[in-house]
Design a protein around this motif. Structure first.
Motif, PDB file in Angstrom:
ATOM      1  N   ILE A 117      42.579  37.437  32.503  1.00  0.00           N
ATOM      2  CA  ILE A 117      41.497  38.426  32.536  1.00  0.00           C
ATOM      3  C   ILE A 117      41.155  38.809  33.968  1.00  0.00           C
ATOM      4  O   ILE A 117      41.018  39.994  34.297  1.00  0.00           O
ATOM      5  CB  ILE A 117      40.252  37.886  31.790  1.00  0.00           C
ATOM      6  CG1 ILE A 117      40.540  37.790  30.291  1.00  0.00           C
ATOM      7  CG2 ILE A 117      39.036  38.749  32.054  1.00  0.00           C
ATOM      8  CD1 ILE A 117      39.512  37.001  29.509  1.00  0.00           C
ATOM      9  N   VAL A 118      41.032  37.815  34.841  1.00  0.00           N
ATOM     10  CA  VAL A 118      40.701  38.088  36.243  1.00  0.00           C
ATOM     11  C   VAL A 118      41.798  38.919  36.898  1.00  0.00           C
ATOM     12  O   VAL A 118      41.517  39.882  37.621  1.00  0.00           O
ATOM     13  CB  VAL A 118      40.460  36.768  37.008  1.00  0.00           C
ATOM     14  CG1 VAL A 118      40.415  37.002  38.504  1.00  0.00           C
ATOM     15  CG2 VAL A 118      39.184  36.105  36.530  1.00  0.00           C
ATOM     16  N   GLN A 119      43.046  38.597  36.633  1.00  0.00           N
ATOM     17  CA  GLN A 119      44.142  39.361  37.228  1.00  0.00           C
ATOM     18  C   GLN A 119      44.201  40.781  36.679  1.00  0.00           C
ATOM     19  O   GLN A 119      44.486  41.725  37.417  1.00  0.00           O
ATOM     20  CB  GLN A 119      45.477  38.650  37.001  1.00  0.00           C
ATOM     21  CG  GLN A 119      45.610  37.389  37.803  1.00  0.00           C
ATOM     22  CD  GLN A 119      45.341  37.615  39.285  1.00  0.00           C
ATOM     23  OE1 GLN A 119      45.946  38.468  39.907  1.00  0.00           O
ATOM     24  NE2 GLN A 119      44.419  36.841  39.841  1.00  0.00           N
ATOM     25  N   PHE A 120      43.905  40.953  35.407  1.00  0.00           N
ATOM     26  CA  PHE A 120      43.874  42.293  34.818  1.00  0.00           C
ATOM     27  C   PHE A 120      42.790  43.142  35.482  1.00  0.00           C
ATOM     28  O   PHE A 120      43.022  44.295  35.859  1.00  0.00           O
ATOM     29  CB  PHE A 120      43.628  42.200  33.311  1.00  0.00           C
ATOM     30  CG  PHE A 120      43.512  43.533  32.641  1.00  0.00           C
ATOM     31  CD1 PHE A 120      44.631  44.302  32.395  1.00  0.00           C
ATOM     32  CD2 PHE A 120      42.267  44.033  32.276  1.00  0.00           C
ATOM     33  CE1 PHE A 120      44.525  45.538  31.787  1.00  0.00           C
ATOM     34  CE2 PHE A 120      42.144  45.256  31.671  1.00  0.00           C
ATOM     35  CZ  PHE A 120      43.280  46.023  31.416  1.00  0.00           C
ATOM     36  N   ILE A 121      41.604  42.561  35.641  1.00  0.00           N
ATOM     37  CA  ILE A 121      40.503  43.291  36.274  1.00  0.00           C
ATOM     38  C   ILE A 121      40.829  43.595  37.731  1.00  0.00           C
ATOM     39  O   ILE A 121      40.593  44.706  38.208  1.00  0.00           O
ATOM     40  CB  ILE A 121      39.185  42.486  36.145  1.00  0.00           C
ATOM     41  CG1 ILE A 121      38.740  42.446  34.683  1.00  0.00           C
ATOM     42  CG2 ILE A 121      38.096  43.066  37.034  1.00  0.00           C
ATOM     43  CD1 ILE A 121      37.599  41.488  34.397  1.00  0.00           C
ATOM     44  N   THR A 122      41.399  42.622  38.440  1.00  0.00           N
ATOM     45  CA  THR A 122      41.752  42.812  39.847  1.00  0.00           C
ATOM     46  C   THR A 122      42.787  43.920  40.008  1.00  0.00           C
ATOM     47  O   THR A 122      42.636  44.797  40.863  1.00  0.00           O
ATOM     48  CB  THR A 122      42.301  41.504  40.452  1.00  0.00           C
ATOM     49  OG1 THR A 122      41.325  40.483  40.285  1.00  0.00           O
ATOM     50  CG2 THR A 122      42.622  41.671  41.916  1.00  0.00           C
ATOM     51  N   HIS A 123      43.818  43.903  39.186  1.00  0.00           N
ATOM     52  CA  HIS A 123      44.856  44.938  39.279  1.00  0.00           C
ATOM     53  C   HIS A 123      44.329  46.302  38.851  1.00  0.00           C
ATOM     54  O   HIS A 123      44.736  47.325  39.397  1.00  0.00           O
ATOM     55  CB  HIS A 123      46.083  44.544  38.459  1.00  0.00           C
ATOM     56  CG  HIS A 123      46.875  43.432  39.067  1.00  0.00           C
ATOM     57  ND1 HIS A 123      47.427  43.500  40.324  1.00  0.00           N
ATOM     58  CD2 HIS A 123      47.197  42.200  38.588  1.00  0.00           C
ATOM     59  CE1 HIS A 123      48.063  42.383  40.599  1.00  0.00           C
ATOM     60  NE2 HIS A 123      47.926  41.561  39.561  1.00  0.00           N
ATOM     61  N   SER A 124      43.404  46.323  37.885  1.00  0.00           N
ATOM     62  CA  SER A 124      42.813  47.598  37.466  1.00  0.00           C
ATOM     63  C   SER A 124      41.991  48.212  38.591  1.00  0.00           C
ATOM     64  O   SER A 124      42.047  49.421  38.823  1.00  0.00           O
ATOM     65  CB  SER A 124      41.925  47.401  36.239  1.00  0.00           C
ATOM     66  OG  SER A 124      42.691  46.993  35.139  1.00  0.00           O
ATOM     67  N   LYS A 125      41.240  47.375  39.298  1.00  0.00           N
ATOM     68  CA  LYS A 125      40.430  47.880  40.412  1.00  0.00           C
ATOM     69  C   LYS A 125      41.316  48.364  41.556  1.00  0.00           C
ATOM     70  O   LYS A 125      40.999  49.345  42.216  1.00  0.00           O
ATOM     71  CB  LYS A 125      39.462  46.807  40.907  1.00  0.00           C
ATOM     72  CG  LYS A 125      38.309  46.587  39.976  1.00  0.00           C
ATOM     73  CD  LYS A 125      37.319  45.594  40.535  1.00  0.00           C
ATOM     74  CE  LYS A 125      36.153  45.436  39.570  1.00  0.00           C
ATOM     75  NZ  LYS A 125      35.142  44.522  40.072  1.00  0.00           N
ATOM     76  N   LYS A 126      42.420  47.670  41.805  1.00  0.00           N
ATOM     77  CA  LYS A 126      43.340  48.100  42.856  1.00  0.00           C
ATOM     78  C   LYS A 126      43.950  49.452  42.522  1.00  0.00           C
ATOM     79  O   LYS A 126      44.125  50.297  43.386  1.00  0.00           O
ATOM     80  CB  LYS A 126      44.443  47.070  43.078  1.00  0.00           C
ATOM     81  CG  LYS A 126      44.011  45.843  43.823  1.00  0.00           C
ATOM     82  CD  LYS A 126      45.164  44.899  44.016  1.00  0.00           C
ATOM     83  CE  LYS A 126      44.705  43.628  44.721  1.00  0.00           C
ATOM     84  NZ  LYS A 126      45.818  42.673  44.886  1.00  0.00           N
TER      85      LYS A 126
END
Length: 134
Positions: A117-126
């Motif tokens: 979940i954290v990686q999905f959110i991080t990549h979405s923000k990038k």
């Protein structure tokens, strides 16, 4: 370092943080039985996470090199480790809280899900911060 190796390091780091918190819980709270159970279950969960990551890497390497893989991902070994932890908790009920052991056993799955979940959110923000050249 590959994305997979970074993910493995992150997940192992979070599991070690949890183990450290449970050790502190054993030493500084009056709920030692619960924290011993969490410690036992999370230790087995950490072993299972390591085994799954090791087998997954070997499986991927075999598929990349040979086009097919022999063997599995160690499901029986991970299940046997979990059963062993529960049997230890049942044998030493005065030391380990059985429900805490079961919760500890599934902590690696919470870490896997939380990391995803954290990686999905991080990549979405990038992706949102990257300007389009249109």
């Amino acid at each position: 370092m590959s994305e997979y190796d970074l993910m493995v390091r992150r997940q192992r780091k979070w599991m070690l943080y949890l183990l450290a918190i449970f050790v502190v819980g054993v030493g500084f709270t009056s709920y030692t039985r619960i924290f011993y159970g969490l410690l036992l279950g999370t230790t087995v969960s950490f072993y299972n996470l390591w085994l799954l990551q090791h087998k997954t890497k070997a499986f991927g390497k075999a598929v990349a090199e040979q086009g097919k893989a022999r063997g599995g991902l160690g499901t029986f070994s991970r299940l046997a480790a979990a059963v062993l932890a529960v049997l230890i908790a049942l044998r030493f009920e005065e030391t380990f809280h059985i429900i805490a052991v079961v919760i500890g056993i599934v902590t690696s799955y919470f870490v896997l899900a939380l990391d995803g979940i954290v990686q999905f959110i991080t990549h979405s923000k990038k992706k949102q911060n990257i300007p389009n050249d249109n």
